[in-house]
Design an enzyme around this catalytic site. Structure first.
Site: not given
Ligand code: PAF
Length: 287
Positions: A37, A32, A149-150
């Site tokens: 990414h 996705a 972000k993570d």
């Protein structure tokens, strides 16, 4: 771009690339693919001779009531995007290939894995650490690329690499945002228009904390209050956590050190989203 489903083949190809003295960059994904990414893929392309993107929706990092079945899957669109970025290999194994019958070896980053997202998603980081360790063994990258972000995931993987001596350099890339500030995420697509609008409160709360930090506020508790007050003003948001922590240990900071991680997570309907910012002079050099 070659598409590889077999672990043995991927490992063999990686060995050949390494034997030829070429560097390998790995971007682990669950597909996705969005601009977040692709920014990792571009960084990997810039730094390495051979770029591998893995695409695997990893069941062990989803809890029993989470969105494993619902998680967006569009292999063809992802493949095309990666081809356009001149990726060398797309490693897309099946679940049976990664977790063959009898599989029973897991990696647990014990304390870190139970903080922030790990506190709300108890087995999540066990699944992440296990699959990332497998990917490192299969793809044998010199460098691996993860999104800031993570942030808790980054802390867990950094610990994993140190503890188990993986010869891999982690490259952490900045958060990519929509024009209204919402951090890009494969889960943003779950939001209805009202939730989508409300979700920008995560970013607004971080901006608010950043502003107070610039004015001189250094108390972790005071900055956490700023986050919570801002989040509380959005009726469609249900707070999961708001925290000011050390980015390595993920433990709360009483007084801010440099850098400090300011992190928020919230529910918008049935969708859980996260966001964060790093504060401090050295934040651009981190890690
Ligand atoms: O960040 C993700 O997409 C996943 O957690 C990862 C690192 C690909 C492991 O499944």
């Amino acid at each position: 771009m070659i598409v590889v489903a077999s672990t043995a083949e991927m490992q063999q190809r990686a060995l050949e690339v390494r034997s030829a003295g070429r560097s390998i960059g790995l971007v682990p994904t669950m597909g996705a693919l969005h601009e977040g990414h692709l920014s990792l893929v571009r960084a990997a392309r810039r730094d390495n001779d051979f770029v591998v993107v893995s695409l695997f929706v990893n069941p062990t990092q989803f809890g029993p009531n989470e969105d494993l079945q619902q998680y967006p899957r569009d292999f063809e669109t992802d493949r095309r995007k990666l081809e356009a970025e001149r990726v060398d290999a797309l490693y897309a194994p099946s679940t049976e290939e990664v977790y063959a019958a009898g599989f029973q070896t897991y990696i647990c980053v014990e304390e870190l894995g139970a903080r922030l997202d790990g506190a709300s998603r108890p087995m999540h980081f066990r699944g992440v650490a296990t699959v990332v360790a497998k990917l490192f063994n299969v793809v044998q990258p010199h460098r691996a690329y993860f999104g800031q972000k993570d942030a808790a995931q980054v802390a867990v993987i950094r610990r994993l690499v140190r503890d188990l001596c993986f010869p891999v350099q982690l490259v952490v890339c900045p958060i990519i945002r929509e024009s209204d500030g919402l951090a890009m995420s494969s889960r943003n697509g779950y939001l209805n228009p009202e939730e989508r609008k409300a979700a920008t409160v995560l970013y607004r709360s971080l901006r608010e904390a950043e502003a107070r930090y610039r004015e001189g506020e250094r108390s972790g508790e005071a900055l956490t209050r700023v986050l919570l007050e801002c989040l509380a003003a959005e009726p469609l948001a249900r707070v999961d956590y708001a925290a000011v922590v050390d980015p390595d240990s993920l433990l709360p900071l009483e007084r801010l050190e440099d850098p400090a991680l300011v992190a928020v997570a919230g529910w918008f309907g049935t969708t859980r989203l996260i966001d964060n910012t790093l504060l401090g002079e050295s934040r651009h050099d981190y890690p």
